[in-house]
Write an enzyme that holds these catalytic residues in place. Structure first.
Site, short mmCIF file in Angstrom:
data_model
loop_
_atom_site.label_atom_id
_atom_site.label_comp_id
_atom_site.label_asym_id
_atom_site.label_seq_id
_atom_site.Cartn_x
_atom_site.Cartn_y
_atom_site.Cartn_z
N CYS A 4 47.28 -32.16 -30.03
CA CYS A 4 48.03 -31.66 -28.87
C CYS A 4 47.95 -32.64 -27.69
CB CYS A 4 47.50 -30.29 -28.45
SG CYS A 4 48.19 -29.70 -26.88
N CYS A 7 46.00 -31.23 -24.72
CA CYS A 7 44.56 -31.20 -25.00
C CYS A 7 43.96 -32.59 -24.80
CB CYS A 7 44.29 -30.69 -26.41
SG CYS A 7 44.49 -28.90 -26.60
N ASP A 30 53.49 -33.96 -13.35
CA ASP A 30 54.43 -34.15 -14.46
C ASP A 30 54.87 -35.62 -14.50
OD1 ASP A 30 56.46 -32.03 -16.17
OD2 ASP A 30 57.12 -34.11 -15.91
N HIS A 97 51.68 -26.39 -25.66
CA HIS A 97 50.41 -25.97 -25.05
C HIS A 97 50.84 -25.25 -23.78
CE1 HIS A 97 45.98 -26.92 -23.94
NE2 HIS A 97 46.46 -26.21 -22.92
N HIS A 99 51.85 -24.06 -20.43
CA HIS A 99 51.81 -24.74 -19.14
C HIS A 99 52.77 -24.07 -18.18
CE1 HIS A 99 54.73 -26.87 -21.72
NE2 HIS A 99 55.44 -27.10 -20.62
P1 DGP Z 1 58.29 -28.35 -21.17
O1 DGP Z 1 59.64 -28.95 -21.41
O2 DGP Z 1 58.37 -27.04 -20.39
O3 DGP Z 1 57.50 -28.25 -22.45
O4 DGP Z 1 57.53 -29.35 -20.20
C1 DGP Z 1 56.74 -30.38 -20.65
C2 DGP Z 1 56.55 -31.33 -19.49
O5 DGP Z 1 55.50 -32.21 -19.84
C3 DGP Z 1 57.76 -32.17 -19.17
O6 DGP Z 1 58.25 -31.82 -17.87
C4 DGP Z 1 57.26 -33.60 -19.17
C5 DGP Z 1 55.75 -33.44 -19.21
N1 DGP Z 1 55.07 -34.47 -19.98
C6 DGP Z 1 55.33 -34.83 -21.27
N2 DGP Z 1 54.48 -35.78 -21.66
C7 DGP Z 1 53.65 -36.03 -20.61
C8 DGP Z 1 52.55 -36.91 -20.40
O7 DGP Z 1 52.15 -37.68 -21.27
N3 DGP Z 1 51.96 -36.87 -19.17
C9 DGP Z 1 52.39 -36.02 -18.18
N4 DGP Z 1 51.73 -36.08 -17.02
N5 DGP Z 1 53.41 -35.17 -18.35
C10 DGP Z 1 54.03 -35.18 -19.54
#
Ligand code: DGP
Length: 113
Positions: A4, A7, A30, A97, A99
């Site tokens: 994950c 995680c 994000d 996961h 969020h």
């Molecule tokens: P969702 O689409 O609701 O599952 O949102 C997942 C969010 O996670 C998306 O807005 C981009 C963010 N995201 C994806 N990969 C990473 C990462 O490696 N680091 C960070 N900080 N955010 C990430």
């Protein structure tokens, strides 16, 4: 959970811009912000999403919401903020996961879809 992404971020195996953490929750910026403030709040315990919350104790679930509020205060989102949790493919959840997106710092759209 070994595979994950979030995680791994919680464990520090993948770098992130952490803004807050406590015993039960972790909050980080994000990678693709959709507002001046766009922070993700996650439980440290792995569950897939809102569909998995029965695996969390009530204290952890409440801690997630309290962390969202705390982040909004830390980010000085005095004009308001939005908290969203996408669940499953129809909601375009991309990381399985649980969020909560905390968005603010600008006038957000009335549209949610
Ligand atoms: P969702 O689409 O609701 O599952 O949102 C997942 C969010 O996670 C998306 O807005 C981009 C963010 N995201 C994806 N990969 C990473 C990462 O490696 N680091 C960070 N900080 N955010 C990430």
């Amino acid at each position: 959970m070994d595979t994950c992404l979030f995680c791994k971020i919680i464990a520090g195996e993948i770098p992130s811009a952490c803004v807050y953490q406590d015993e039960k929750t972790f909050a980080f910026r994000d990678i693709s912000p959709m507002a001046p403030t766009h922070v993700l709040v996650v439980p440290k315990q792995h569950v897939t999403g809102m569909d998995g919350i029965d695996e969390l104790d009530d204290a952890t679930l409440a801690a997630c919401l309290r962390t969202c509020k705390r982040v909004a205060e830390m980010e000085k989102l005095t004009g308001g903020f939005r908290t969203i949790s996408n669940c499953g493919p129809d909601a375009a959840q991309s990381v399985r996961h649980l969020h909560f997106h905390v968005l603010g710092g600008k006038q957000l759209s009335e549209k949610l879809d």
